[in-house]
Each structure stands twice: as C-alpha cells, then as structure tokens.
Scaffold this active site. Structure first.
Site, PDB file in Angstrom:
ATOM      1  N   ASP A 136      56.078  18.630  68.735  1.00 53.68           N
ATOM      2  CA  ASP A 136      56.341  17.380  69.455  1.00 53.68           C
ATOM      3  C   ASP A 136      55.648  17.312  70.812  1.00 53.68           C
ATOM      4  OD1 ASP A 136      58.000  16.731  67.317  1.00 53.68           O
ATOM      5  OD2 ASP A 136      59.748  17.618  68.287  1.00 53.68           O
ATOM      6  N   LYS A 177      50.964  15.377  69.729  1.00 54.58           N
ATOM      7  CA  LYS A 177      49.752  15.537  68.906  1.00 54.58           C
ATOM      8  C   LYS A 177      49.319  14.207  68.302  1.00 54.58           C
ATOM      9  CE  LYS A 177      51.913  18.645  66.417  1.00 54.58           C
ATOM     10  NZ  LYS A 177      53.158  18.768  67.195  1.00 54.58           N
ATOM     11  N   GLY A 224      56.678  14.884  62.528  1.00 50.13           N
ATOM     12  CA  GLY A 224      56.852  13.480  62.895  1.00 50.13           C
ATOM     13  C   GLY A 224      55.894  13.207  64.034  1.00 50.13           C
ATOM     14  N   HIS A 225      54.802  12.521  63.728  1.00 43.70           N
ATOM     15  CA  HIS A 225      53.764  12.263  64.736  1.00 43.70           C
ATOM     16  C   HIS A 225      53.794  10.787  65.118  1.00 43.70           C
ATOM     17  CE1 HIS A 225      51.391  16.038  63.245  1.00 43.70           C
ATOM     18  NE2 HIS A 225      52.585  16.317  63.716  1.00 43.70           N
ATOM     19  N   GLN A 285      53.647  20.809  63.750  1.00 43.74           N
ATOM     20  CA  GLN A 285      54.519  21.795  64.411  1.00 43.74           C
ATOM     21  C   GLN A 285      53.804  22.377  65.641  1.00 43.74           C
ATOM     22  OE1 GLN A 285      54.427  22.098  60.590  1.00 43.74           O
ATOM     23  NE2 GLN A 285      55.897  20.500  60.980  1.00 43.74           N
ATOM     24  N   ARG A 312      67.332  14.113  66.012  1.00 50.45           N
ATOM     25  CA  ARG A 312      68.164  15.031  66.801  1.00 50.45           C
ATOM     26  C   ARG A 312      67.671  15.066  68.255  1.00 50.45           C
ATOM     27  NH1 ARG A 312      67.441  20.525  63.568  1.00 50.45           N
ATOM     28  NH2 ARG A 312      65.375  19.610  63.338  1.00 50.45           N
TER      29      ARG A 312
END
Ligand code: GDP
Ligand code: IMO
Ligand code: MG
Length: 425
Positions: free
Chosen positions: A13, A16, A40-41, A223, A302
């Site tokens: 996170d 990227k 999740g980008h 990641q 989250r």
C-alpha cells in the site's frame, strides 16, 4: 522508458497503483508478476477512483498492453468481475490483456482453507490474511498439485478439478469445515472462464518478442518487501516473492533484460494485518496519520496500522531489491505535524540492529532509535516543483535519501496524477 521493476519497499500500500498510473504512458507493456487479488492498487483520475486487484494498473490507459504473468495467482471469478466492471465503466479491454496460461488458479476451496487456518490459529499466530486463498494456492503450486489457467481451457478440466477436490474436501472436513460441491464449483468456474478465455495464452513468447523488439516493460509489483515470503517478517508475510527477483521468475523475462528497479515508499510506514511493526504509533499521531492518509485497506477495508518512517527497513529493502531510485509517496500526509521522527536503528536486549533481524521474536521486541526533525505545517499537495516545497519538507526528504542511499526520482504529494513531482526521472 527503460525496463523497470516497480516494487513496494514496505508492507504494501505504498501507492504503487498511483505511480504505475503515472509511468504507464511512458512504457509499451505493463506486467503483474506475483500475488493475486490480495492486492488493491488505487488509481484516482479526476473524480473517478479505480481499485485494481488483479488487472495491471496500466489497463486504465487506452491502448496499453497489459499482462498477468505466470507468477500471479488468478481467481477466475474475481478476474471476470474486474473485467466486467471496467467494461461497465467504459474502459475498452479489446485484445490488450494477456493472462499467462502458466499462472495458477485460485479456487473457492483455497479461500475456505485460508479462512479455516486463520480461524484455527491462536490469536498470536493469526496472520490477518486477506482471505483470498493466496497462501493455499501458492502452497498447491509448490506441492505440484495446483491447476493452471491453461487447464481451464482443457476439455479434461471438470475431471481435473473433481480429482483435486477429493483431497481438498478431506482436508476441509478434517479442519471442521463444510466440504464443497464439485459440480457447483465447476459450473461457477466455467461461467467465469467464458469471460476470461479470450485473454488466456502463452505470455512467455509474447514477452520474449516484446524484449526482442526493444519495447519497454513496466513490472508492477504487488504487496511489499516486508511481505515477501523470503525476505519479509516471516511468517507474517504473503506467499510470493514481491521483491525485484520475482519479476524474472514471475514473467520469464531474464535478469539481463531489466534496466532499473524503482522502489515505492511512503514517507511514513503502514501495515495492514498482523505482525511486528517497530515504529507503529498507537497514539494520537498514529490516528492523525491514518486520518490524513485515509489509511484503510483497498481490498478488505481494514484500518491500516500507522507509524514513523523506518530507515532500517528502507535500507534493508533497498539492499535486497537494488533500488536505483525512489518514488516517495504521501508526503502531504505529514503536512500538519509539528515534529517528525525517523527510526535510524533498532534496539533489542541492549543490542543495536542496523538491519532487519530474521528472528521474528527479536523483531517483535525491537524498539526504534529515533531522530527528530521539524515539520513544515504547510499544505504541499498543490506544489508543482520540488524546489517550491517548504524548506523543512525538502530537508526531511533529503534526509531520507541520505539515510537510505537511494536517490529520489518521484515525489508524490497527493493521490491525483497532478500531485506528482518528477525529480530525477
Ligand atoms: P498500493 O497498493 O501500493 O497501490 O497502494 P493503495 O492504493 O493500496 O494505497 C495507497 C493510497 O494512498 C490510495 O488510496 C491512493 O489513492 C493514495 N495515495 C497515493 N499517493 C498518495 C499521495 O502522495 N498522497 C496522498 N494523500 N494519497 C496518496
Ligand atoms: P498491495 O499490492 C498490504 C497482507 C495481509 C496479511 C498478509 C498475508 O495492495 O500493496 P495474504 O492474503 O496475502 O495471504 O495476507 O499480507 N497483504 C497486504 N497488505 N497491501 C497488500 O497488497 C497486501 N497483500 C497482502 O494483510 O497481513
Ligand atoms: Mg494496496
């Protein structure tokens, strides 16, 4: 642009997606090389926000060729959903997506096993996975019992999956979970395959030709280095090589065809999920970073844990990946702070650590040695050039460059494309 591997330097996170979106116009092909839809980008284009999980972020650029490499694990239902969503939002996919037939398939039983293992673990052993089935899928790959994307197109697919499910269901039942219905799973997969089949093919000769033609490739890491299966805070990691080496094994492009490695790093640190985090702040400053940085997981929603910049981690990450240049992100999140701390070493049991220790029980007990710098307390998101930043902001960034030994290429001061300062690249 040179063939560039873009890698997250921390726990994911780092921004990227935004940096890929900025660089995509300058390359011919964007390739994902590892991970799955645990990623999740986020890309913000004007008022539109896109969160890409499996598709390379280059998909948002008209005409850009994108590849999902052999090192990625692909959930066909999730991929079909993402393709449909982009189409509904007016993004043309055409023939510009290629999904490697060697990429392993994530099935619903992988997600079920992921959830079972987490539920069965003692609290201090829980990893806090995204429950996307990533660990069990890479486990199957290494155990040589996985199915690959090419298998979805094979006439024997229903039989292959049925055979595999005999063992899987025994394991699920032994773990106290409900067995899954093979027929249902086959029909669900076949439905998704109808959407994705035109994109599945052999990415190896395709990328080989791209290289021979002298076209440029941007390798989109997912990641981050501290989540890497070999170099991260094991066992609180993901199950793939997120680091630069993964770009070769995950695509079949040889190391001597890679020209540059770009590290994406936040100007502070975050982590989502469990595991050690030496510079974590559980006080009001941590809460301020979370609020200003809108630090909520792009995949699971989250809240992300937040803390000060960790130069020990950054140096370690630079060493493993061989970063040539940094893209530093989210400087604007620090705008309101009076003073800013930087971790320059760890201490544990009276011993000083200048590199990240392998032993998780030591890393868990490491306390940071901090240096402190003044903040700038001025908004930075509309600054157009590095030189125009407040002096204290320049000093802070320059000190991070000095501590890490990696030069600055891009500085991001906001989520939008325009809030991007090109410095050395
Ligand atoms: P990725 O997984 O590395 O692509 O990062 P994520 O998309 O999960 O999380 C990064 C978040 O920060 C996203 O919401 C981005 O829109 C946002 N972002 C990226 N760069 C900046 C920046 O320089 N400043 C701010 N305030 N937000 C940013
Ligand atoms: P991007 O690409 C942040 C974390 C999970 C968990 C651990 C293992 O958006 O940076 P997994 O589901 O992979 O088995 O979970 O890894 N994790 C991420 N954290 N960003 C990500 O991806 C992540 N992908 C996995 O939270 O701690
Ligand atoms: Mg993310």
């Amino acid at each position: 642009m040179a063939n560039t591997v873009l890698v997250g330097a921390q726990w994911g996170d780092e921004g990227k997606g935004k940096i890929i979106d900025v660089l995509a116009p300058e390359v011919d092909v964007v390739v994902r090389y590892q991970g799955g839809n645990n990623a999740g980008h986020t890309v913000k284009v004007g008022d539109e926000k896109y969160v890409l999980h499996l598709l390379p972020s280059g998909m948002l650029h008209e005409g850009k060729q994108c590849v999902i490499g052999n090192g990625v694990v692909v959930d066909p239902v999730a991929l079909a959903g993402e393709i449909n969503e982009l189409r509904e939002r007016g993004i043309e996919i055409g023939d510009r997506l290629l999904v490697s037939d060697r990429a392993h398939v994530v099935f619903p039983y992988h997600g079920a096993l992921d959830a079972c293992r987490e539920a069965a673990s003692r609290d201090d052993k829980k990893i806090g996975t995204t429950k996307r089935g990533i660990g069990p899928t890479y486990g199957d790959k290494m155990s040589r019992v996985g199915l690959r994307m090419g298998d979805l197109l094979d006439p024997t697919f229903p039989q292959l999956l049925t055979e595999r499910m005999a063992e899987v269901n025994r394991v699920l039942e032994a773990m106290g979970a409900e067995p899954l219905d093979a027929a249902k799973l086959i029909s669900g997969t076949c439905e998704a395959t109808r959407v994705i089949a035109p994109f599945i093919g052999d990415s190896i000769p395709f990328l080989g030709q791209v290289v021979r033609d002298g076209k440029s490739i941007l390798f989109e890491g997912a990641q981050g280095t501290m989540l890497d299966i070999d170099f991260g805070s094991y066992p609180f990691v993901t199950s793939s090589n997120a680091t630069a080496g993964g770009a070769c094994t995950g695509t079949g492009v040889p190391p001597n065809k890679i020209d540059r490695v770009l590290g994406v790093i936040k100007t502070y640190t975050t982590r989502v999920g469990e595991g050690p985090f030496p510079t974590e702040l559980t006080d009001e400053i941590g809460a301020l970073l979370a609020k200003e940085g809108n630090e909520f997981g792009a995949t699971t929603g989250r809240p992300r844990r937040c803390g000060w910049f960790d130069a020990v981690l950054a140096r370690y990450s630079a060493m493993i990946n061989g970063f040539d240049v940094w893209a530093m992100t989210k400087l604007d999140v620090l705008d309101k702070l009076e003073t800013i701390k930087i971790c320059v070493a760890y201490e544990c049991d009276g011993k000083r650590y200048d590199s990240v220790p392998a032993n998780i029980r030591i890393l868990q007990r490491c306390t940071p040695v901090y240096e402190e710098m003044p903040g700038w307390q001025t908004p930075t998101c509309d600054v157009a050039q590095f030189e125009d930043l407040p002096q204290a902001a320049k000093d802070y960034v320059n000190y991070l460059v000095e501590l890490t030994g990696v030069k600055l290429g891009i500085l991001s001061v906001g989520a939008q494309r325009k809030s991007t300062l090109r410095v050395g690249m």
